[in-house]
Structures are given as structure tokens and as C-alpha cells.
Design a protein around this motif. Sequence first.
Motif, short mmCIF file in Angstrom:
data_model
loop_
_atom_site.label_atom_id
_atom_site.label_comp_id
_atom_site.label_asym_id
_atom_site.label_seq_id
_atom_site.Cartn_x
_atom_site.Cartn_y
_atom_site.Cartn_z
N ILE A 58 -22.67 1.49 11.47
CA ILE A 58 -22.44 2.55 12.44
C ILE A 58 -21.56 1.99 13.55
N ASP A 59 -20.93 2.89 14.32
CA ASP A 59 -20.10 2.38 15.40
C ASP A 59 -20.95 2.12 16.65
N GLU A 60 -20.37 1.39 17.59
CA GLU A 60 -21.13 0.97 18.77
C GLU A 60 -21.61 2.16 19.59
N GLU A 61 -20.79 3.19 19.72
CA GLU A 61 -21.19 4.37 20.49
C GLU A 61 -22.41 5.05 19.86
N GLU A 62 -22.39 5.18 18.55
CA GLU A 62 -23.52 5.77 17.84
C GLU A 62 -24.77 4.91 18.00
N ALA A 63 -24.59 3.57 17.94
CA ALA A 63 -25.71 2.65 18.10
C ALA A 63 -26.34 2.79 19.49
N ARG A 64 -25.51 2.80 20.51
CA ARG A 64 -26.03 2.91 21.88
C ARG A 64 -26.75 4.24 22.09
N SER A 65 -26.17 5.30 21.57
CA SER A 65 -26.79 6.62 21.69
C SER A 65 -28.14 6.65 20.98
N ALA A 66 -28.20 6.07 19.79
CA ALA A 66 -29.45 6.04 19.03
C ALA A 66 -30.51 5.22 19.76
N LEU A 67 -30.12 4.06 20.31
CA LEU A 67 -31.08 3.23 21.04
C LEU A 67 -31.62 3.96 22.27
N GLU A 68 -30.75 4.66 22.99
CA GLU A 68 -31.20 5.42 24.15
C GLU A 68 -32.21 6.49 23.73
N PHE A 69 -31.91 7.18 22.63
CA PHE A 69 -32.83 8.21 22.14
C PHE A 69 -34.16 7.59 21.70
N LEU A 70 -34.08 6.51 20.94
CA LEU A 70 -35.30 5.86 20.43
C LEU A 70 -36.22 5.41 21.56
N GLU A 71 -35.62 4.93 22.64
CA GLU A 71 -36.43 4.49 23.78
C GLU A 71 -37.23 5.64 24.39
N THR A 72 -36.74 6.87 24.25
CA THR A 72 -37.46 8.03 24.78
C THR A 72 -38.68 8.38 23.93
N LEU A 73 -38.77 7.83 22.72
CA LEU A 73 -39.89 8.13 21.83
C LEU A 73 -41.18 7.41 22.23
N GLY A 74 -41.04 6.46 23.13
CA GLY A 74 -42.23 5.77 23.63
C GLY A 74 -42.93 4.94 22.58
N LYS A 75 -44.14 5.31 22.24
CA LYS A 75 -45.00 4.51 21.35
C LYS A 75 -44.37 4.28 19.98
N ALA A 76 -43.75 5.27 19.40
CA ALA A 76 -43.15 5.10 18.07
C ALA A 76 -42.06 4.03 18.11
N TYR A 77 -41.25 4.06 19.16
CA TYR A 77 -40.21 3.05 19.30
C TYR A 77 -40.83 1.68 19.55
N GLN A 78 -41.83 1.62 20.40
CA GLN A 78 -42.49 0.34 20.70
C GLN A 78 -43.16 -0.23 19.45
N ASP A 79 -43.78 0.62 18.65
CA ASP A 79 -44.39 0.16 17.40
C ASP A 79 -43.34 -0.44 16.47
N GLU A 80 -42.18 0.20 16.39
CA GLU A 80 -41.11 -0.29 15.52
C GLU A 80 -40.57 -1.62 16.04
N MET A 81 -40.41 -1.75 17.34
CA MET A 81 -39.95 -3.01 17.92
C MET A 81 -40.98 -4.11 17.71
N ASP A 82 -42.26 -3.79 17.83
CA ASP A 82 -43.32 -4.77 17.56
C ASP A 82 -43.27 -5.24 16.11
N ALA A 83 -43.06 -4.30 15.19
CA ALA A 83 -42.96 -4.66 13.77
C ALA A 83 -41.74 -5.54 13.54
N LEU A 84 -40.64 -5.25 14.21
CA LEU A 84 -39.44 -6.07 14.07
C LEU A 84 -39.68 -7.48 14.60
N ARG A 85 -40.33 -7.59 15.74
CA ARG A 85 -40.63 -8.90 16.32
C ARG A 85 -41.50 -9.74 15.38
#
Length: 90
Positions: A58-85
Amino acid sequence: MCLGIPGEVVELLTDHPDLAKVDVSGVRRTINIGLLVDEGVRCGDWVLIHVGFAMSRIDEEEARSALEFLETLGKAYQDEMDALRDSRID
């Protein structure tokens, strides 16, 4: 809930051409880029990651937009980041 998360390729592992290190919001992990072999993934490229695999470039603009959106999901995003870590591909 499983999410696709954008990550920036920061290193290609020359001894394992199907693996790369990515940075996802400050978390660096090794992922499998084998599904994108025909796309010639390079350092600096952004990829959409799901369960340790780069699914698409994906391009950088799409990546940044997706990350901003994902951060608004709260727990679901945090769970995914925890799994990645906690994930490891060696």
C-alpha cells in the motif's frame, strides 16, 4: 477481531528472502513477505500485515490513514498491537 495493520519495511533479510523486518507504530517484527514476491518489496515500502504475512503493498498515505483509523478502534487495535508485540518469526 483480526485486523490488517500497515507496517513499513525497514529491512529485508538476505539470508531469508521471504522475510522482512517491519515497523508498526514503533513495534519492529519479522514478517513473511513471500506472498508479495512478484511485487519486489523494498525497504521503505508499506505493506498490509495480517497474522504475520504481508498481504499487499500500500502507499504511505493509505498506510497513515489506516493507522489513524485503527487507533480510533481502541481495544481492538490495542489487542492487535499486543499480538504483534508477542509474535515471533525466526
